[in-house]
Design an enzyme around this catalytic site. Structure first.
Site, PDB file in Angstrom:
ATOM      1  N   GLY A  61       6.077   4.526  -8.463  1.00  0.00           N
ATOM      2  CA  GLY A  61       6.743   3.243  -8.714  1.00  0.00           C
ATOM      3  C   GLY A  61       5.744   2.108  -8.790  1.00  0.00           C
ATOM      4  O   GLY A  61       5.782   1.281  -9.711  1.00  0.00           O
ATOM      5  N   HIS A  62       4.825   2.055  -7.818  1.00  0.00           N
ATOM      6  CA  HIS A  62       3.775   1.037  -7.856  1.00  0.00           C
ATOM      7  C   HIS A  62       2.921   1.176  -9.114  1.00  0.00           C
ATOM      8  O   HIS A  62       2.551   0.178  -9.747  1.00  0.00           O
ATOM      9  CB  HIS A  62       2.861   1.168  -6.636  1.00  0.00           C
ATOM     10  CG  HIS A  62       3.525   0.897  -5.321  1.00  0.00           C
ATOM     11  ND1 HIS A  62       3.677   1.872  -4.363  1.00  0.00           N
ATOM     12  CD2 HIS A  62       4.069  -0.221  -4.807  1.00  0.00           C
ATOM     13  CE1 HIS A  62       4.271   1.365  -3.305  1.00  0.00           C
ATOM     14  NE2 HIS A  62       4.536   0.085  -3.543  1.00  0.00           N
ATOM     15  N   GLY A  67       0.806  -1.205   0.000  1.00  0.00           N
ATOM     16  CA  GLY A  67       0.000   0.000   0.000  1.00  0.00           C
ATOM     17  C   GLY A  67       0.841   1.258   0.000  1.00  0.00           C
ATOM     18  O   GLY A  67       2.022   1.239  -0.335  1.00  0.00           O
ATOM     19  N   ASP A  84      13.857  -3.164  -5.186  1.00  0.00           N
ATOM     20  CA  ASP A  84      14.062  -4.196  -4.158  1.00  0.00           C
ATOM     21  C   ASP A  84      14.768  -5.384  -4.816  1.00  0.00           C
ATOM     22  O   ASP A  84      14.191  -6.467  -4.976  1.00  0.00           O
ATOM     23  CB  ASP A  84      12.724  -4.610  -3.563  1.00  0.00           C
ATOM     24  CG  ASP A  84      12.044  -3.447  -2.855  1.00  0.00           C
ATOM     25  OD1 ASP A  84      12.592  -2.951  -1.855  1.00  0.00           O
ATOM     26  OD2 ASP A  84      10.968  -3.015  -3.319  1.00  0.00           O
ATOM     27  N   GLN A 100       7.633  -9.519   7.979  1.00  0.00           N
ATOM     28  CA  GLN A 100       8.881  -9.003   7.441  1.00  0.00           C
ATOM     29  C   GLN A 100       9.429  -7.821   8.239  1.00  0.00           C
ATOM     30  O   GLN A 100      10.434  -7.237   7.852  1.00  0.00           O
ATOM     31  CB  GLN A 100       8.718  -8.634   5.966  1.00  0.00           C
ATOM     32  CG  GLN A 100       7.829  -7.441   5.685  1.00  0.00           C
ATOM     33  CD  GLN A 100       7.594  -7.243   4.191  1.00  0.00           C
ATOM     34  OE1 GLN A 100       6.983  -8.082   3.526  1.00  0.00           O
ATOM     35  NE2 GLN A 100       8.084  -6.142   3.660  1.00  0.00           N
TER      36      GLN A 100
END
Length: 532
Positions: A52-53, A47, A167, A77
């Site tokens: 980028g998303h 969320g 990532d 995580q």
């Protein structure tokens, strides 16, 4: 327009996906855009969506019939001292953004819905992938990531899943997860998206003040400095990392956690970049822990050329390879070699199991022909078969061989092994979408049905062969296009980032000139036949 649904339970999502059953999706797929590659695309997120998303969602929307965005702030995580409680949660805003991008549904499960019975069965990635980079300070992080991502894959059952390259360690671990557990999902890496300042978009950028955001741009500037050194020929670890460290040292408010050079897939330390190397950096700026990276590629680029039958791909590809000093990967010759093998070994074309063993036991090698106008020379386990694979008996079996998924997957593995060293030109129906999705330049070569019929008629007349009318040829080509784009295996698709060239009214020389010009514009530092 109604808001897209936010689904919070596993049973609710499965009910939603029932409306996109495999059967109905397959029917819809036949009539959909030529860029559609999958039925269900998944974009896993936590969320607080940003540009980028959105780039991942846009890519998924282009390539899939149905797009699911998952939003789950994964407690597994986060370590006890990390920012789980402070992590931004903006579901209403995220819903509006997903709505604007044409997402079909948001899967936003509660912790109880997706991790209801602790302690959970966990997925522990190999230590060689977690002992460096972020794994040093976050030892349990990637176990939490892998566990929840695997659950999402099982719940959603996507054909394609989209992950950002920012990532990089997570991406490598997910790719290994899919490979090791034989999951039927394609992982699609997507480029880092940056603010105008160069700062990589991150949900944790919200923690930064305006001054800190400016300070944080040093991460990208340090990677740019390493890139400039690389372009001037620097390849060794010590020099490249020293360049990054020197740039980062200019701002004391950037507290460096690590700077490292590793292989982008294995994450093993590199002393020198001979093919590809990932420079990764993590640093604390104010309350935010930020990561960034760059992949430096010393290989010659790959040129992928796709398009419908009759667009002139084979001739153009072979001559482009010659002019650019790249290897021509004749995928058609590889399928011919398997057909020849089957005939030699007296293996029935319909015997899937025997064919599977056959292709696993033999290695096919290609070498450019001394005459660039000729197809490459072909070897099967050191036996030269260039002429043997061109016989009428082999030709009669090639189509049936190419239709076998087992044969196709085995040959793609060989093609991708060659592709690891770069410097290839290949053509087909799905070279840029499946075989070499990370090709440096993708071309979709096409022409109108009328133009392709005219060319085919000229070819047949030139060979003094029986020549159908243009109307009959146009019908045959239209039928071939339909079959190629509706194949269950390797359908004809244009890659989302391919450059389309319509060759109507163009000579072969003009087409080649345009492609080589595009290649040289994109890779100005590449000289014919040389490494980058």
């Amino acid at each position: 327009m109604d808001n897209i649904p936010i689904i919070k339970t596993v049973s609710g999502l499965r009910h939603f996906l029932d409306r996109y059953s495999r059967r109905s999706l397959a029917l819809d797929l036949a009539e959909s855009s030529s860029s559609i590659l999958g039925q269900i695309g998944l974009v896993p997120t936590m969320g607080a969506l940003h540009a980028g998303h959105l780039s991942l969602i846009q890519r998924a929307r282009q390539e899939n019939q149905c797009v699911i965005v998952s939003i789950f702030v994964n407690p597994l995580q986060f370590a006890a001292h990390e920012d789980l409680a402070q992590y931004p949660q903006t579901l209403a805003q995220d819903q509006a953004l997903c709505q604007a991008q044409g997402v079909d549904a948001i899967f936003a499960p509660t912790v109880e819905a997706i991790a209801a019975n602790p302690p959970l069965t966990q997925v522990v990635p190999p230590a060689v992938l977690t002992e460096r980079l972020c794994g040093l300070s976050r030892p349990s992080h990637f176990t939490g990531v892998a566990t929840i991502v695997l659950k999402l894959f099982h719940i959603v059952q996507p054909d394609r899943a989209y992950f950002g390259e920012k990532d990089a360690q997570q991406l490598a671990i997910i790719q290994r997860l899919v490979e090791d557990l034989n999951l039927v999902v394609t992982i699609v890496p997507c480029p880092i998206i940056r603010e105008d300042s160069g700062l990589a978009y991150s949900s944790r950028n919200e923690y930064l003040t305006a001054t800190q955001k400016q300070q944080a741009t040093l991460l990208h500037h340090s990677l740019q400095a390493a890139t400039y050194s690389f372009e001037w020929g620097v390849r060794d670890r010590q020099s490249l990392l020293a360049t990054v460290a020197q740039t980062l040292a200019k701002e004391p408010q950037v507290q460096v956690e690590y700077v490292d050079l590793v292989h982008p897939l294995t994450l093993q330390t590199l002393e020198r970049i001979t093919e590809r190397g990932l420079i990764a950096v993590a640093a604390h700026v104010g309350a935010a822990r930020l990561i960034d990276n760059i992949v430096l590629d010393a290989r010659l680029p790959i040129l992928a050329i796709d398009g419908p039958a009759g667009a002139g791909k084979s001739t153009v590809t072979r001559r482009c390879a010659q002019q650019l000093g790249l290897q021509y990967l004749d995928t058609g010759a590889m399928y011919r070699a398997v057909a020849w093998l089957a005939l030699e070994q007296q293996v029935e074309i319909t015997d899937d199991f025997a064919l599977a063993e056959l292709v696993e036991q033999y290695e096919i090698a290609l070498q450019p022909h001394p005459n660039p106008e000729q197809p490459p020379q072909v070897w099967v386990n050191d036996q030269e078969v260039t002429q043997a694979i061109r016989t009428a008996a082999v030709t009669a079996e090639v189509s049936a061989i190419a239709a076998h998924p087992i044969v196709r997957e085995a040959l793609i593995k060989q093609q991708q092994r060659w592709g690891r060293k770069g410097g290839l030109v290949a053509e087909g129906r799905d070279i840029g979408t499946h075989v070499f999705p990370d090709a440096g330049l993708k071309i979709f070569l096409t022409a109108s049905i009328q133009e392709r019929a005219r060319r085919r008629q000229q070819d047949l007349q030139g060979q003094s062969l029986p020549t159908p009318t243009l109307v009959d040829l146009e019908q045959l080509i239209a039928e071939r296009d339909y079959k190629d784009s509706h194949r269950e295996i390797a359908p004809l698709r244009k890659a989302y980032d391919a450059i389309e060239i319509n060759t109507d009214g163009m000579s072969i020389d003009q087409v080649i000139a345009q492609i080589t010009s595009l290649f040289q514009e994109r890779f100005p530092g590449v000289k014919k036949g040389s490494q980058v």
